[in-house]
Design a protein around this motif. Structure first.
Motif, PDB file in Angstrom:
ATOM      1  N   PRO A   1      82.763  38.777  -9.682  1.00  0.00           N
ATOM      2  CA  PRO A   1      81.607  38.195 -10.342  1.00  0.00           C
ATOM      3  C   PRO A   1      80.321  38.711  -9.709  1.00  0.00           C
ATOM      4  O   PRO A   1      80.223  38.870  -8.498  1.00  0.00           O
ATOM      5  CB  PRO A   1      81.764  36.699 -10.086  1.00  0.00           C
ATOM      6  N   GLY A   2      79.386  38.993 -10.534  1.00  0.00           N
ATOM      7  CA  GLY A   2      78.095  39.409 -10.014  1.00  0.00           C
ATOM      8  C   GLY A   2      77.751  40.845 -10.341  1.00  0.00           C
ATOM      9  O   GLY A   2      76.587  41.223 -10.342  1.00  0.00           O
ATOM     10  N   TYR A   3      78.755  41.612 -10.628  1.00  0.00           N
ATOM     11  CA  TYR A   3      78.451  42.994 -10.985  1.00  0.00           C
ATOM     12  C   TYR A   3      77.824  43.052 -12.364  1.00  0.00           C
ATOM     13  O   TYR A   3      78.139  42.256 -13.241  1.00  0.00           O
ATOM     14  CB  TYR A   3      79.706  43.862 -10.929  1.00  0.00           C
TER      15      TYR A   3
ATOM     16  N   PRO B   1      76.896  44.164 -16.092  1.00  0.00           N
ATOM     17  CA  PRO B   1      77.784  44.513 -17.197  1.00  0.00           C
ATOM     18  C   PRO B   1      78.012  46.010 -17.348  1.00  0.00           C
ATOM     19  O   PRO B   1      79.115  46.442 -17.634  1.00  0.00           O
ATOM     20  CB  PRO B   1      77.075  43.938 -18.421  1.00  0.00           C
ATOM     21  N   ASN B   2      76.992  46.758 -17.157  1.00  0.00           N
ATOM     22  CA  ASN B   2      77.147  48.185 -17.394  1.00  0.00           C
ATOM     23  C   ASN B   2      77.313  48.983 -16.108  1.00  0.00           C
ATOM     24  O   ASN B   2      77.255  50.191 -16.109  1.00  0.00           O
ATOM     25  CB  ASN B   2      75.958  48.718 -18.200  1.00  0.00           C
ATOM     26  N   GLY B   3      77.500  48.279 -15.036  1.00  0.00           N
ATOM     27  CA  GLY B   3      77.714  48.961 -13.772  1.00  0.00           C
ATOM     28  C   GLY B   3      79.108  49.566 -13.734  1.00  0.00           C
ATOM     29  O   GLY B   3      79.914  49.364 -14.650  1.00  0.00           O
TER      30      GLY B   3
ATOM     31  N   SER C   1      82.131  47.128 -14.189  1.00  0.00           N
ATOM     32  CA  SER C   1      81.976  46.063 -15.173  1.00  0.00           C
ATOM     33  C   SER C   1      83.221  45.828 -16.011  1.00  0.00           C
ATOM     34  O   SER C   1      83.343  44.820 -16.663  1.00  0.00           O
ATOM     35  CB  SER C   1      80.819  46.375 -16.107  1.00  0.00           C
ATOM     36  N   PHE C   2      84.143  46.765 -15.989  1.00  0.00           N
ATOM     37  CA  PHE C   2      85.235  46.619 -16.952  1.00  0.00           C
ATOM     38  C   PHE C   2      86.028  45.351 -16.746  1.00  0.00           C
ATOM     39  O   PHE C   2      86.706  44.870 -17.639  1.00  0.00           O
ATOM     40  CB  PHE C   2      86.159  47.841 -16.918  1.00  0.00           C
ATOM     41  N   TRP C   3      85.970  44.842 -15.555  1.00  0.00           N
ATOM     42  CA  TRP C   3      86.740  43.618 -15.319  1.00  0.00           C
ATOM     43  C   TRP C   3      86.217  42.493 -16.179  1.00  0.00           C
ATOM     44  O   TRP C   3      86.948  41.555 -16.527  1.00  0.00           O
ATOM     45  CB  TRP C   3      86.676  43.244 -13.838  1.00  0.00           C
ATOM     46  N   GLY C   4      84.945  42.623 -16.516  1.00  0.00           N
ATOM     47  CA  GLY C   4      84.431  41.697 -17.515  1.00  0.00           C
ATOM     48  C   GLY C   4      83.960  40.380 -16.964  1.00  0.00           C
ATOM     49  O   GLY C   4      83.756  39.425 -17.714  1.00  0.00           O
ATOM     50  N   VAL C   5      83.843  40.293 -15.684  1.00  0.00           N
ATOM     51  CA  VAL C   5      83.395  39.004 -15.137  1.00  0.00           C
ATOM     52  C   VAL C   5      82.133  39.186 -14.328  1.00  0.00           C
ATOM     53  O   VAL C   5      81.804  40.307 -13.968  1.00  0.00           O
ATOM     54  CB  VAL C   5      84.475  38.373 -14.269  1.00  0.00           C
TER      55      VAL C   5
END
Lengths: 111, 230, 866
Positions: free
Chosen positions: A98-100, A102-104, A107-111
């Motif tokens: 959490p905290g990353y 979205p487009n970093g 981000s694929f983890w989606g949280v």
């Protein structure tokens, strides 16, 4: 035995020569591996984690913790199956947490 | 709209696997690709031991990892619709397996081939229903990811029939696994409605989501039996 | 701070469950507008209300037929209030017994006269005409010679077209040899019921039960009435029901129990009697119930018989008003306990005889025998007594009722033993001590004293008329046939006193030999007869067939279906099964086959007459002089029973009786039938066993019967269960065989016949479920160097068999558990059906004497790593 795309990576991983990754790998780095997404040992997913993120095979595939709450029957994360390509998904959260943004890169983890 | 979800009461579940069987026949099971599985494990050592039965299907997460990665790589074969259902589009899927690699629950299934129930013996039962006549979620393909759809074909029918209020109540509009359970250990309904039976029961039984630390916010809840893992 | 990558990964567990916040999820919004998937072509969908026939639960089902294919099977929603809320995996996947490509599709004729597992029968397909002609010709000859030479064996077949049809057919033919399979299941429990209260069948009143002691019943994995027991115990737990399961294995029921008590196999009776002793010693018994409803106050003489009044048939009690022996009449107040003198002879009340018989059955002794700690036994006894609320009443529907919310329950656990009747009877006695019989929350009985003759000494016929020795001197109270006996008798009919040699057997819906202890012996018997087999698959029985006739499944044919209700209802009026599909275009079903044979043998009208009698048809009856299709037969019976048009059957599938009120539920049984003076009694003390043994002794000596071991029969017919009933033959004799070997069912496979090919239950339910394992306690296995998955060998006094070890904490260290429905060997099955261990072939067979019940759980064995 089920034939998944994961299965094909198993032997390759165990044979892969893992470089001595630095403990402080860069947190952000431009994605360098493109091409068709694939879970194959030489495919994009593994290159990304192995070459760019400098993860050791064993970071994901060794010392797998017992986690039987896992639907896919031939992919349970038990120690007995650790050599068959199972990955400890808890490890993923090391970066994909959490905290990353979205487009970093994580981000694929989606949280 | 609604956010459909499931509650599985592991205190009531007796591990019979009826839900697994019903899922298989409802959803055109092919060998080695279960959409619903029964995980059972012992807790304790002899003689102080008991057994936990934990059925698993797709968690239809509010934040589905599978969809996130599928979108990220530009394939966009995975959707989460306005009813909270996560669906795979077999036509868009490229078979990369990323969804399966990231799902903390081991849900997506990837088959190199679609095996028949009795190899060499021709098609039987549901296998004889023409491919084109099946619901799109049952038009499975090799090298394509597949998983539980919350029996979307039934929810879709409820929407079409204007009967969304009967989802989780009528057999036509309720996932097969939930309606065959002999001990009534399963509930299906609208999580957004605090007065729905499922919402009230989740609250009353202190039901939890599995592996919450992954942050996926699953829409499947579990009432935990003594000693059950979460 | 530097954290190494590996360390970082290891430490991530501390992340906890924090969900993301403030993170956009772009795709979600877009996907939320996802269109419903493109509609498939329209399909023809039909639904059928019917009944499952796979096991004796007979769940109501709804078949959903898509384009002519039974696509799914759901529970019939209308049955939820009647019996089943859901269905089991076998039922949900039941259509794959029908769509099984390995099914029999054409009549077959054997060309190799030799029968054996390795003998190729040389089956050739024949027409139905030829098949009927061959079978009818043989039947006509036997009928003209001696009809008894035909044996008709059925198992689940009884539940397909109905026991009544089969008995009617046998009656028309003139053979006494119609043989069902209950001794392979639970017959000893039924016989214990019958010999104790005059009929069989009981269930705990789970709507109110607060404590259920379960001695080896396993309704979460098999058994009768289990779809109601599953649901009712799940419901009960939510309102506080506690369940304690006493079982050597962590069974499905034990897994869900509040407490698992792993007891040494076969020793239950000792634990039960120790509990009885504790209750009696503590005075926590229902003296009122015992005195007024049971024969506890009746006086027992030195000969073990009840002392009778001058008329020779009225039992005497000790009247505390007159202080004298008297018949139990309105003014008499019987003493429950005590020793008295009547006509100069010492007598004791039956209760005192029982209490004194328990002198040595202390909890400490019970611990030694059963392996259950004395403290556990004492605690359970005290809890049972406390939760029984002895002396309390509950008002329901304005009726004041005995409130006893405890029940001790069993099924095969106490029944599938050499002393199955005595073990089962001990549990009935335990229930009676606290007055739980027919109490609110207690054990509800089904029609007490429906057969008063069961409470009298048995007839002990000799010579036998039937091949299975039913109700003969060999097994005097075998009221449910003896499924395994015919093939044993066939090995030497004369030695059993049988006056003829059976020539032909018809097997319908049964794979008897495979399902029986010491199974190879059964095949030796089967090899001696001309066998006609009616079944849906080429099982082992069909492999020994001379003519094999394909049957339709329950999804292909009409049946008058048996059906169940919960104890809250008065039963089923009628139910049907109806055809939904016919993938192999089969022409005949069992009903049409036996009707056609009746016609060709020249007994059709007699068969019809017997059907009218058997089904007790009153207004709508079968008419002689004409044929009936299966559908016409089913419609005739339905219409007479329900007074409803058959279209109602097709639409709804069943008609149930109404919900019972408190009077109907609690006051139809023990209270009106047994309670008070001048009535028959619940037999805590089985004095009629003394009479039965005397007859056995007399008949045995008069006929020089060498097969009967009188001392053993004396133990089997002891009027009270005792510790000797915890020592079946293998426990006494197989000294060099250290392990106890028990068998059990698994939920996803039924018995050992027509469900073993099911593609869904074998493949879709999880890995490793298409086979069975040898369950070994983990600690034991470690000591023996056995690991999970190792091949092990089980050796008994009967034979050796191999299996795959599965280590578990859920079985006693001295016990091995193997489910008994795997390892099929008939070449006609799907390959997957042949996996696993066929354990029945190494079990010792020592049938329970009164009932003939098979001793599935008494064998001892050696275990070695193979």
């Amino acid at each position: 035995m089920k034939t998944t795309l994961f299965a094909s990576l198993v032997l390759g991983l165990s044979l892969a020569i893992a470089p001595a990754f630095g403990a402080d790998a860069p947190v952000k780095k431009k994605m360098v591996f493109t091409g068709k997404p694939s879970m194959a040992v030489e495919g994009r997913f593994h290159k990304l984690h192995e070459k760019q993120e400098k993860l050791d095979c064993n970071d994901c595939h060794d010392k797998v913790q017992e986690d039987i709450l896992y639907l896919r029957k031939d992919d349970r994360m038990s120690k007995a199956l650790a050599d068959e390509g199972q990955a400890d998904r808890k490890g993923c959260l090391t970066c994909h947490k959490p905290g990353y943004k979205p487009n970093g890169p994580h981000s694929f983890w989606g949280v | 709209m609604a956010k459909f979800g499931r509650l599985i009461d592991t205190k009531r579940c007796m591990g019979c696997r009826s839900c697994v069987a019903a899922c298989a026949v409802e959803n055109h099971f092919t060998p080695d690709a279960q959409w619903n599985a029964m995980i059972e494990y012992e807790v304790g050592t002899y003689p102080d031991v008991h057994k936990i039965y934990n059925t698993m299907n797709c968690m239809h997460c509010e934040k589905p990892s599978c969809k996130a990665i599928c979108d990220k790589i530009g394939v966009k074969a995975i959707s989460k619709n306005e009813y909270g259902v996560v669906l795979f589009d077999y036509k868009k899927c490229i078979g990369c397996g990323y969804c399966a690699s990231v799902c903390p629950y081991g849900v997506p299934q990837m088959n190199a081939e679609l095996k028949s129930l009795n190899p060499g013996k021709g098609a039987q039962g549901m296998e004889t229903i023409a491919y084109a006549e099946r619901h799109p979620t049952h038009q499975k393909k090799p090298k394509t990811a597949e998983k539980c759809t919350f029996c979307w074909h039934k929810i879709e029918k409820a929407i079409k029939d204007g009967k969304t209020d009967r989802i989780g109540k009528d057999q036509d509009y309720t996932p097969a696994c939930d309606l065959v359970c002999p001990t009534q250990a399963r509930w299906f309904g609208d999580l957004d409605d605090p007065k729905s039976e499922i919402s009230m029961r989740i609250k009353a039984t202190n039901a939890v989501q599995l592996k919450k630390h992954f942050g996926n916010a699953p829409q499947v809840y579990y009432t935990l039996d003594k000693g059950a893992k979460s | 701070m530097e954290i190494g990558r590996r360390g970082f990964i290891k430490g991530m567990g501390a992340l906890g469950g924090a969900a993301a916040s403030g993170v956009g999820f772009d795709a979600l919004a877009a996907a939320a507008k996802a269109k419903p998937a493109a509609a498939a072509k329209s399909m023809e969908v039909k639904t059928f209300k019917s009944g499952c026939s796979i096991c004796p639960n007979f769940c109501g089902i709804q078949g959903n037929v898509v384009n002519g294919i039974v696509k799914s099977i759901y529970p019939d929603a209308a049955r939820a209030e009647v019996y089943n809320h859901g269905i089991c995996p076998k039922g949900a996947a039941g259509m794959y017994n029908t769509y099984d490509p390995y099914r029999l599709k054409k009549p077959l004729k054997r060309t190799n006269p030799k029968k054996g597992p390795n003998e190729n029968p040389g089956f050739v397909e024949i027409s139905w005409e030829e098949a009927f002609s061959l079978v009818a010709e043989r039947l006509r000859k036997i009928k003209a010679d001696n009809p008894s030479k035909l044996v008709f064996q059925w198992g689940q077949g009884k539940y397909l077209i109905g026991d009544t049809n089969l008995k009617a057919w046998c009656g028309a033919f003139g053979t006494p040899n119609g043989v069902h399979r209950t001794t392979l299941c639970e017959a000893a429990r039924h016989v214990a019921d019958e010999l104790t209260w005059g009929y069989h069948g009981h269930l705990p009143d789970l709507k109110y039960t607060n404590l259920l002691l379960n001695f080896g019943a396993n309704y979460h994995e098999g058994e009768q009435t289990s779809r109601w027991l599953d649901w009712a115990t799940a419901q009960g737990r939510e309102r506080g029901l506690k369940t304690v399961v006493i079982d050597p294995r962590l069974s499905g029921c034990a897994a869900k129990a509040d407490e698992w008590v792993p007891m040494r196999p076969g020793k239950d009776v000792v634990m039960v009697l120790a509990m009885c002793k504790l209750l009696i010693d503590a005075g926590t018994i229902d003296e009122e119930f015992l005195t007024t409803c049971t024969n506890s106050p009746q006086l027992v003489g030195a000969d073990g018989k009840i002392v009778m009044d001058k008329d020779g048939k009225t039992p005497l009690v000790w009247d505390t008003v007159t202080n004298a022996a008297a018949a139990y009449t309105i003014n008499v107040k019987p003493a429950l306990k005590g020793s008295y003198t009547v006509d100069g002879k010492s007598v004791r009340t039956a209760f005192t005889v029982f209490a004194e018989s328990l002198k040595d059955t202390t909890p400490q002794y019970a611990e030694e025998v059963t392996g259950v700690p004395a403290a556990t036994i004492a605690r359970l006894a005290a809890t049972f007594a406390k939760e029984a609320h002895i002396g309390e009443f509950k008002e329901i529907d304005g009726v004041k009722l005995r409130y006893r919310p405890v029940a001790a329950y069993t099924f095969r656990g106490l029944a599938a033993k050499e002393f199955g009747v005595q073990n089962s009877r001990s549990l009935l006695i335990l229930n009676s001590l606290v007055g739980a019989i027919d109490g609110v929350g207690g054990l509800l009985l089904h029609h007490p004293n429906n057969h008063p003759e069961y409470l009298e000494p048995a007839k002990c016929d000799y010579p036998p008329k039937r091949t299975d020795m039913q109700q003969t001197v060999f097994h005097p109270n075998s009221h449910h046939n003896i499924g395994q006996q015919t093939n044993i008798t066939l090995l030497d009919p004369k030695s059993w006193g049988l006056g003829y040699v059976p020539e032909m057997q018809i097997f319908y819906g049964t794979n008897r030999a495979v399902s029986t202890s010491n199974a190879w012996q059964q095949f030796e018997g089967m090899a001696k007869t001309f066998n006609v087999v009616i079944d849906i698959v080429m099982g082992e029985t069909a492999w020994y067939g001379d003519i094999v006739l394909p049957d339709k499944t329950y999804l292909e044919s009409w049946h008058n279906a048996p059906a169940k209700t919960s104890p809250e209802l008065g039963g089923i009026v009628a139910a049907i099964r109806q055809p939904m599909t016919n993938p192999f275009n089969l022409e005949q079903d069992a009903n049409s086959i036996i009707f056609e044979l009746a016609k060709r043998v020249g007994m059709r009208d007699k068969y019809i007459e017997n059907l009218n009698k058997g089904w007790k048809l009153k207004e709508v009856t079968f008419k002689p002089g004409r044929d009936y299709t299966t559908e016409e037969q089913v419609a005739t019976i339905w219409t007479d029973k329900t007074k409803k048009d058959f279209s109602y059957a097709k639409q709804h599938g069943f008609v149930a009786k109404g919900k019972l009120d408190a009077k109907g539920k609690y006051l139809h049984g023990v209270d009106p039938v047994f309670k008070g003076p001048g009535k028959p009694k619940f037999k805590l003390y089985a004095d009629h066993f003394v009479g039965t043994y005397e007859k056995v002794e007399q008949v045995t000596k008069a006929n020089n019967i060498t097969r009967i071991d009188l001392p053993k029969y004396k133990i089997a017919y002891a009027p009270l269960p005792g510790k000797e009933h915890a020592f079946p033959t293998p426990h006494r004799e197989a000294k060099d065989f250290p392990f106890y070997l028990i068998t059990h069912k698994l939920m996803h496979r039924y018995q050992s016949g027509n469900t073993v090919n099911n593609a869904i239950t074998n493949q879709a339910l999880g890995s490793g479920l298409d086979t069975n394992y040898v369950a070994i306690n983990t600690q034991t296995a470690k000591q023996m160097g056995i690991n999970n998955g190792d091949t092990v060998q089980i050796e008994t006094r009967v034979g050796k068999v191999k299996g795959v070890a599965r280590l578990t904490q859920g079985v006693r260290p001295d016990t091995l558990a193997v489910s008994y429905h795997y390892g099929q060997w008939s070449p006609g099955y799907a390959p997957v059906a042949k996996q696993g261990t066929w354990i029945n072939q190494v079990l010792e067979l020592h049938p329970d004497v009164p009932s003939g019940m098979n001793s599935f759980n008494d064998t001892k064995c050696k275990l070695t790593k193979a």
